[in-house]
Write a protein that holds these residues in place. Structure first.
Motif, PDB file in Angstrom:
ATOM      1  N   LYS A 199      -5.259   7.651  -1.661  1.00  0.00           N
ATOM      2  CA  LYS A 199      -6.535   7.221  -2.237  1.00  0.00           C
ATOM      3  C   LYS A 199      -7.479   8.410  -2.412  1.00  0.00           C
ATOM      4  O   LYS A 199      -8.217   8.494  -3.412  1.00  0.00           O
ATOM      5  CB  LYS A 199      -7.167   6.169  -1.342  1.00  0.00           C
ATOM      6  CG  LYS A 199      -8.324   5.431  -1.988  1.00  0.00           C
ATOM      7  CD  LYS A 199      -8.268   3.965  -1.626  1.00  0.00           C
ATOM      8  CE  LYS A 199      -9.218   3.158  -2.457  1.00  0.00           C
ATOM      9  NZ  LYS A 199      -9.067   1.718  -2.285  1.00  0.00           N
ATOM     10  N   HIS A 205       0.676   5.286   0.875  1.00  0.00           N
ATOM     11  CA  HIS A 205      -0.141   6.216   1.648  1.00  0.00           C
ATOM     12  C   HIS A 205       0.094   7.683   1.283  1.00  0.00           C
ATOM     13  O   HIS A 205      -0.593   8.562   1.804  1.00  0.00           O
ATOM     14  CB  HIS A 205       0.130   6.027   3.144  1.00  0.00           C
ATOM     15  CG  HIS A 205      -0.097   4.627   3.621  1.00  0.00           C
ATOM     16  ND1 HIS A 205       0.840   3.622   3.477  1.00  0.00           N
ATOM     17  CD2 HIS A 205      -1.176   4.064   4.230  1.00  0.00           C
ATOM     18  CE1 HIS A 205       0.373   2.495   3.990  1.00  0.00           C
ATOM     19  NE2 HIS A 205      -0.849   2.740   4.458  1.00  0.00           N
ATOM     20  N   SER A 214      -3.879   4.036  -0.254  1.00  0.00           N
ATOM     21  CA  SER A 214      -4.580   4.151   1.018  1.00  0.00           C
ATOM     22  C   SER A 214      -4.406   5.564   1.565  1.00  0.00           C
ATOM     23  O   SER A 214      -3.443   6.263   1.221  1.00  0.00           O
ATOM     24  CB  SER A 214      -4.040   3.119   2.024  1.00  0.00           C
ATOM     25  OG  SER A 214      -4.687   3.234   3.275  1.00  0.00           O
ATOM     26  N   LEU A 244       0.828  -1.205   0.000  1.00  0.00           N
ATOM     27  CA  LEU A 244       0.000   0.000   0.000  1.00  0.00           C
ATOM     28  C   LEU A 244       0.863   1.256   0.000  1.00  0.00           C
ATOM     29  O   LEU A 244       1.890   1.324   0.685  1.00  0.00           O
ATOM     30  CB  LEU A 244      -0.932  -0.004   1.213  1.00  0.00           C
ATOM     31  CG  LEU A 244      -1.998  -1.111   1.256  1.00  0.00           C
ATOM     32  CD1 LEU A 244      -2.809  -1.000   2.529  1.00  0.00           C
ATOM     33  CD2 LEU A 244      -2.903  -1.031   0.025  1.00  0.00           C
TER      34      LEU A 244
END
Length: 325
Positions: free
Chosen positions: A93, A48, A89, A46
């Motif tokens: 995102k 961020h 994320s 992921l």
């Protein structure tokens, strides 16, 4: 009979419309009837959007994961577009969802916007400077130099250097010995080769270099004392110095005890030993004679006969007195 237009009221204008698209990435058109793949494959990778995260590393790992998925009738870029949102994320995102619905239609467009957002221009300038100033280290082989140079290129994918410029930077950054080997392999000058031919020569020499290093690492060699390498000789010298230092330390630790024992022994000898003749505190036979009293010498001298000498004075002086009388 013509259909009458629908009557629109104020309530219709105030009501919220259902959005046509909920995602920024458009769905790709594929030939497959159904597409099923587990998005859990990318949950451990992921991104961020934090300052300490590397967007290039994220993209490289994400593409490696997507390459493990093969679906009939589905292009690889379609798989990457469909799964990319699952690799983001938090702030990243929310950034992806800030674009207009279905506005990102190609994978190249997604990558371009992603790098523009999370890879600052200052990092691109820094990466290009590292690439353009590349130099082979003195103790670096050709294969190691090539691997490090390719790492610099991967670290800054937006460097903008063409393949020809990359080859020129790499060749100019090599040490003279490596350049001579490349020229010898090229049968003249490697600069006279095409980029494809030059790259083939460099890769072949690098592969040969790696094979030679591997063979040297796996072939055991028996070395005599005269065949010690400089490193072995240095280790042997250090070991010898260590032993000498240990022996010197042990000797110095015993020195105070030896000095104390010697001092005690010498003192006892001085206390017991003496002259066997007179009993004095000196060696035997070195007695000092005792001088007679000074009065004996005076008496002895007084008893000797005196010629032409009177107590009253010199004899001439006395004769003179008698003559005058």
């Amino acid at each position: 009979m013509a259909e009458e237009p629908r009557r629109v009221t104020l309530e219709d204008y105030s009501s919220s419309n259902v959005p046509q698209f909920f995602t920024s990435i458009a769905q790709s058109e594929v030939q497959a009837q159904t597409i099923t793949y587990p998005p859990s494959l990318i949950q451990n990778n992921l991104f961020h959007g934090l300052p300490n995260e590397d967007p290039y590393v994220h993209l490289a790992t994400y593409i490696e994961i997507c390459n493990t998925i093969r679906l009939a009738g589905v292009p690889e870029n379609a798989i990457r577009l469909s799964l990319f949102s699952f690799s983001l994320s938090g702030k990243a995102k929310r950034w992806l969802h800030s674009f207009k619905g279905n506005s990102l239609k190609t994978w190249d467009e997604v990558v371009e916007k992603f790098l523009k957002k999370y890879f600052l221009e200052s990092k691109t300038v820094e990466g290009k400077a590292s690439i353009s100033s590349f130099h082979q280290f003195p103790d670096e082989s050709l294969s190691e130099a090539l691997e490090r140079f390719c790492g610099l290129l991967r670290k800054t994918l937006t460097h903008g250097f063409s393949e020809r410029i990359q080859l020129n930077i790499f060749i100019y950054g090599l040490r003279p010995q490596s350049k001579q080997l490349l020229d010898a392999s090229a049968g003249g000058k490697i600069k006279l080769k095409t980029p494809e031919e030059a790259m083939d020569l460099i890769e072949n020499m690098a592969a040969s270099d790696i094979a030679n290093l591997r063979d040297k690492a796996h072939i055991p060699t028996k070395k005599s004392l005269l065949e010690l390498t400089s490193q072995d000789a240095l280790l042997a010298h250090k070991k010898l110095l260590s032993k000498q230092l240990e022996a010197l330390t042990e000797t110095l630790s015993k020195l105070p005890t030896q000095i104390h024992s010697a001092h005690t022994s010498h003192a006892s000898i001085l206390q017991v030993a003496g002259c066997t003749i007179c009993g004095g505190a000196h060696e035997s036979g070195c007695c000092i004679p005792i001088e007679e009293h000074p009065t004996h010498e005076v008496n002895y001298m007084g008893n000797q006969p005196r010629n032409n000498f009177n107590v009253g004075g010199f004899s001439g002086f006395q004769h003179g007195q008698q003559y005058n009388q």
